[in-house]
Design a protein around this motif. Structure first.
Motif, PDB file in Angstrom:
ATOM      1  N   LYS A  22      15.331 -26.919  18.457  1.00 25.27           N
ATOM      2  CA  LYS A  22      16.443 -27.290  17.277  1.00 25.27           C
ATOM      3  C   LYS A  22      17.666 -26.363  17.221  1.00 25.27           C
ATOM      4  CE  LYS A  22      13.995 -28.449  13.389  1.00 25.27           C
ATOM      5  NZ  LYS A  22      12.847 -28.476  12.368  1.00 25.27           N
ATOM      6  N   ASP A  23      17.932 -25.410  16.324  1.00 26.33           N
ATOM      7  CA  ASP A  23      19.332 -24.731  16.078  1.00 26.33           C
ATOM      8  C   ASP A  23      19.267 -23.423  16.626  1.00 26.33           C
ATOM      9  OD1 ASP A  23      17.898 -23.768  14.137  1.00 26.33           O
ATOM     10  OD2 ASP A  23      19.355 -24.392  12.615  1.00 26.33           O
ATOM     11  N   ILE A  24      17.928 -22.968  17.490  1.00 26.06           N
ATOM     12  CA  ILE A  24      17.840 -21.387  18.019  1.00 26.06           C
ATOM     13  C   ILE A  24      17.755 -21.695  19.430  1.00 26.06           C
ATOM     14  CG2 ILE A  24      16.224 -19.572  17.844  1.00 26.06           C
ATOM     15  CD1 ILE A  24      15.529 -19.925  15.281  1.00 26.06           C
ATOM     16  N   THR A  25      18.575 -20.992  20.131  1.00 22.85           N
ATOM     17  CA  THR A  25      18.309 -20.723  21.475  1.00 22.85           C
ATOM     18  C   THR A  25      17.431 -19.465  21.705  1.00 22.85           C
ATOM     19  OG1 THR A  25      20.545 -21.538  21.898  1.00 22.85           O
ATOM     20  CG2 THR A  25      19.532 -20.316  23.733  1.00 22.85           C
ATOM     21  N   ILE A  26      16.411 -19.512  22.570  1.00 22.53           N
ATOM     22  CA  ILE A  26      15.540 -18.615  23.000  1.00 22.53           C
ATOM     23  C   ILE A  26      15.564 -18.003  24.329  1.00 22.53           C
ATOM     24  CG2 ILE A  26      13.191 -18.103  23.007  1.00 22.53           C
ATOM     25  CD1 ILE A  26      12.669 -20.533  20.959  1.00 22.53           C
ATOM     26  N   ASN A  27      15.532 -16.846  24.723  1.00 25.80           N
ATOM     27  CA  ASN A  27      15.799 -16.240  26.048  1.00 25.80           C
ATOM     28  C   ASN A  27      14.644 -15.458  26.123  1.00 25.80           C
ATOM     29  OD1 ASN A  27      16.748 -15.910  28.529  1.00 25.80           O
ATOM     30  ND2 ASN A  27      18.856 -15.340  27.976  1.00 25.80           N
ATOM     31  N   PRO A  28      13.684 -15.605  27.030  1.00 23.81           N
ATOM     32  CA  PRO A  28      12.592 -14.634  27.205  1.00 23.81           C
ATOM     33  C   PRO A  28      13.229 -13.784  28.325  1.00 23.81           C
ATOM     34  CG  PRO A  28      11.860 -17.013  27.657  1.00 23.81           C
ATOM     35  CD  PRO A  28      13.200 -17.185  27.507  1.00 23.81           C
ATOM     36  N   MET A  29      12.582 -12.319  28.329  1.00 22.17           N
ATOM     37  CA  MET A  29      12.914 -11.418  29.292  1.00 22.17           C
ATOM     38  C   MET A  29      11.760 -10.536  29.605  1.00 22.17           C
ATOM     39  SD  MET A  29      14.296  -8.276  26.484  1.00 22.17           S
ATOM     40  CE  MET A  29      14.122  -6.932  27.617  1.00 22.17           C
ATOM     41  N   ARG A  30      11.862 -10.026  30.909  1.00 26.72           N
ATOM     42  CA  ARG A  30      10.641  -9.419  31.483  1.00 26.72           C
ATOM     43  C   ARG A  30      10.456  -8.195  30.804  1.00 26.72           C
ATOM     44  NH1 ARG A  30      13.735 -10.234  35.903  1.00 26.72           N
ATOM     45  NH2 ARG A  30      13.769  -8.018  36.182  1.00 26.72           N
ATOM     46  N   ILE A  31       9.144  -7.768  30.472  1.00 20.69           N
ATOM     47  CA  ILE A  31       8.722  -6.600  30.179  1.00 20.69           C
ATOM     48  C   ILE A  31       7.633  -5.907  31.002  1.00 20.69           C
ATOM     49  CG2 ILE A  31       9.575  -6.683  27.711  1.00 20.69           C
ATOM     50  CD1 ILE A  31       6.376  -7.720  27.040  1.00 20.69           C
ATOM     51  N   SER A  32       7.483  -4.699  31.082  1.00 17.47           N
ATOM     52  CA  SER A  32       6.538  -4.124  31.784  1.00 17.47           C
ATOM     53  C   SER A  32       5.219  -3.708  30.934  1.00 17.47           C
ATOM     54  CB  SER A  32       7.149  -2.692  32.394  1.00 17.47           C
ATOM     55  OG  SER A  32       6.153  -1.955  33.199  1.00 17.47           O
ATOM     56  N   HIS A  33       4.304  -4.654  31.239  1.00 10.68           N
ATOM     57  CA  HIS A  33       3.073  -4.133  30.459  1.00 10.68           C
ATOM     58  C   HIS A  33       1.830  -4.744  31.334  1.00 10.68           C
ATOM     59  CE1 HIS A  33       0.615  -3.596  26.907  1.00 10.68           C
ATOM     60  NE2 HIS A  33       0.367  -4.735  26.811  1.00 10.68           N
ATOM     61  N   ASP A  34       0.657  -4.273  31.041  1.00  9.39           N
ATOM     62  CA  ASP A  34      -0.511  -4.686  31.957  1.00  9.39           C
ATOM     63  C   ASP A  34      -1.227  -6.012  31.348  1.00  9.39           C
ATOM     64  OD1 ASP A  34      -1.502  -3.757  29.418  1.00  9.39           O
ATOM     65  OD2 ASP A  34      -2.911  -2.474  30.492  1.00  9.39           O
ATOM     66  N   ALA A  35      -0.419  -7.083  31.556  1.00  8.02           N
ATOM     67  CA  ALA A  35      -0.821  -8.317  31.216  1.00  8.02           C
ATOM     68  C   ALA A  35      -0.493  -9.348  32.470  1.00  8.02           C
ATOM     69  CB  ALA A  35      -0.406  -9.002  29.868  1.00  8.02           C
ATOM     70  N   ALA A  36      -0.755 -10.539  32.344  1.00 12.14           N
ATOM     71  CA  ALA A  36      -0.772 -11.660  33.319  1.00 12.14           C
ATOM     72  C   ALA A  36       0.724 -11.747  33.695  1.00 12.14           C
ATOM     73  CB  ALA A  36      -1.406 -13.003  33.013  1.00 12.14           C
ATOM     74  N   GLN A  37       1.621 -12.011  32.788  1.00 13.87           N
ATOM     75  CA  GLN A  37       3.188 -12.442  32.962  1.00 13.87           C
ATOM     76  C   GLN A  37       3.867 -12.107  31.682  1.00 13.87           C
ATOM     77  OE1 GLN A  37       3.804 -16.398  34.454  1.00 13.87           O
ATOM     78  NE2 GLN A  37       5.899 -15.745  35.358  1.00 13.87           N
ATOM     79  N   PRO A  38       3.815 -11.090  31.188  1.00 15.93           N
ATOM     80  CA  PRO A  38       4.344 -10.674  29.702  1.00 15.93           C
ATOM     81  C   PRO A  38       6.010 -10.888  29.440  1.00 15.93           C
ATOM     82  CG  PRO A  38       4.017  -8.611  30.626  1.00 15.93           C
ATOM     83  CD  PRO A  38       3.479  -9.720  31.758  1.00 15.93           C
ATOM     84  N   VAL A  39       6.405 -11.512  28.530  1.00 10.68           N
ATOM     85  CA  VAL A  39       7.883 -11.370  28.127  1.00 10.68           C
ATOM     86  C   VAL A  39       7.953 -11.114  26.611  1.00 10.68           C
ATOM     87  CG1 VAL A  39       8.410 -13.156  29.938  1.00 10.68           C
ATOM     88  CG2 VAL A  39       7.688 -13.770  27.467  1.00 10.68           C
ATOM     89  N   ALA A  40       9.090 -10.547  26.762  1.00  8.08           N
ATOM     90  CA  ALA A  40       9.673 -10.381  25.169  1.00  8.08           C
ATOM     91  C   ALA A  40      10.730 -11.418  24.843  1.00  8.08           C
ATOM     92  CB  ALA A  40      10.661  -8.854  24.954  1.00  8.08           C
ATOM     93  N   TYR A  41      11.111 -11.795  23.527  1.00  6.12           N
ATOM     94  CA  TYR A  41      11.889 -13.019  23.286  1.00  6.12           C
ATOM     95  C   TYR A  41      13.263 -12.558  22.447  1.00  6.12           C
ATOM     96  CZ  TYR A  41       8.181 -15.833  24.686  1.00  6.12           C
ATOM     97  OH  TYR A  41       6.977 -16.731  25.231  1.00  6.12           O
ATOM     98  N   ARG A  42      14.403 -13.015  23.129  1.00  8.40           N
ATOM     99  CA  ARG A  42      15.551 -12.933  22.386  1.00  8.40           C
ATOM    100  C   ARG A  42      16.279 -14.106  21.812  1.00  8.40           C
ATOM    101  NH1 ARG A  42      18.283 -11.281  27.952  1.00  8.40           N
ATOM    102  NH2 ARG A  42      16.811 -12.501  28.461  1.00  8.40           N
ATOM    103  N   PHE A  43      16.758 -14.169  20.353  1.00 10.90           N
ATOM    104  CA  PHE A  43      17.124 -15.622  19.685  1.00 10.90           C
ATOM    105  C   PHE A  43      18.380 -15.261  19.547  1.00 10.90           C
ATOM    106  CE2 PHE A  43      12.839 -14.024  18.800  1.00 10.90           C
ATOM    107  CZ  PHE A  43      11.935 -15.037  19.113  1.00 10.90           C
ATOM    108  N   GLN A  44      19.078 -16.449  19.607  1.00 10.08           N
ATOM    109  CA  GLN A  44      20.649 -16.819  19.246  1.00 10.08           C
ATOM    110  C   GLN A  44      20.660 -18.091  18.226  1.00 10.08           C
ATOM    111  OE1 GLN A  44      23.203 -16.280  22.198  1.00 10.08           O
ATOM    112  NE2 GLN A  44      25.141 -16.677  21.204  1.00 10.08           N
ATOM    113  N   TYR A  45      21.466 -17.841  17.065  1.00  5.71           N
ATOM    114  CA  TYR A  45      21.779 -18.785  16.310  1.00  5.71           C
ATOM    115  C   TYR A  45      23.253 -18.667  15.928  1.00  5.71           C
ATOM    116  CZ  TYR A  45      22.255 -21.169  11.703  1.00  5.71           C
ATOM    117  OH  TYR A  45      22.565 -22.130  10.533  1.00  5.71           O
TER     118      TYR A  45
END
Length: 265
Positions: free
Chosen positions: A112-135
């Motif tokens: 909708k009106d939010i742009t989401i941009n995942p980013m890599r993080i270092s954690h002991d999980a399968a394929q973890p990310v954090a999330y950035r948001f832009q409006y």
């Protein structure tokens, strides 16, 4: 754009990010009932949620996902590795295959009106990310569960108007605490969790005049105290080699079981 922690800590995490038109959850590590109660306090229902963004598959981030997604048929967004791990988590029950949508680090997507941009993080999980948001010109990020940070992390988070950042443990409390040795080593490792000190050091590299709010989250129940996290992070900012002091920015700690204050930018 608004951000509010519904629950934050090693026992369960769920963060709301939204605008007037779009309503998102980052992780559902608490029960469906508690999640819905939190949404209701924000004037929303489960039917209003446009998407659930999952950072990784650990229980404190997905415990309520199965029930919530089935009840309201909410789309689920996660990396390929995380989706596979979620599907292999039997305790969640069956989740409709069509609800899953794959995301990739540093590949933007629009809901909708939010742009989401995942980013890599270092954690002991399968394929973890954090999330950035832009409006519009407003930007915020939810960044927890990282054992360390590097120049990529700093570059990814520069220029944010608001941040939710992990301050998981006090190193001394963890070292003398009740956890078994292997668990202490995991938490302290580069694929574990960010300490209060490291959280403050990372934050010191992200300071800028436009930063409007910092929420410290994912505190360990056994190895941290809200006051300790708050003061340690503030001290690191004040001691850092930059022109800013901790008092220059609103900093607060997300509550384990209650809604945090709302960040609006």
């Amino acid at each position: 754009m608004r951000m509010c922690s519904i629950a934050s800590g090693s026992s369960g995490n769920c963060v709301y990010v939204g605008t007037e038109a779009t309503h998102l959850l980052v992780d559902v590590g608490i029960s469906c009932k508690r999640t819905v109660e939190g949404l209701e306090k924000l004037g929303l229902t489960g039917k209003d949620v446009d998407g659930i963004l999952i950072t990784h598959e650990h229980a404190d981030h997905i415990n309520g996902l199965g029930v919530l997604s089935r009840k309201f048929e909410i789309p689920i967004y996660a990396t390929a590795g995380t989706i596979e791990a979620i599907k292999n988590t039997k305790s969640l029950g069956d989740i409709n295959e069509e609800l899953f949508h794959e995301v990739s680090a540093d590949e933007k997507m629009i809901l909708k009106d939010i742009t989401i941009n995942p980013m890599r993080i270092s954690h002991d999980a399968a394929q973890p990310v954090a999330y950035r948001f832009q409006y519009g010109k407003n930007r915020m990020a939810v960044v927890t569960d990282l054992g360390t940070y590097d120049d990529y992390t700093v570059e990814s988070l520069k220029g944010m108007d608001a941040l939710m950042l992990e301050a998981n443990h006090d190193v001394n409390m963890l070292q003398v605490g009740p956890y078994p040795y292997y668990l202490k080593q995991r938490i302290l490792g580069k694929r574990g969790h960010l300490s209060n000190e490291l959280s403050g050091k990372l934050l010191s590299r992200l300071m800028h005049d436009g930063l409007k709010a910092v929420c410290l989250g994912h505190l360990s129940k056994e190895n941290n105290l809200a006051e300790l996290a708050y003061e340690t992070v503030r001290l690191e900012i004040t001691m850092a080699d930059n022109p800013y002091k901790a008092d220059d920015f609103p900093i607060f700690v997300a509550n384990r079981n209650e809604l945090s204050r709302m960040v609006e930018i």
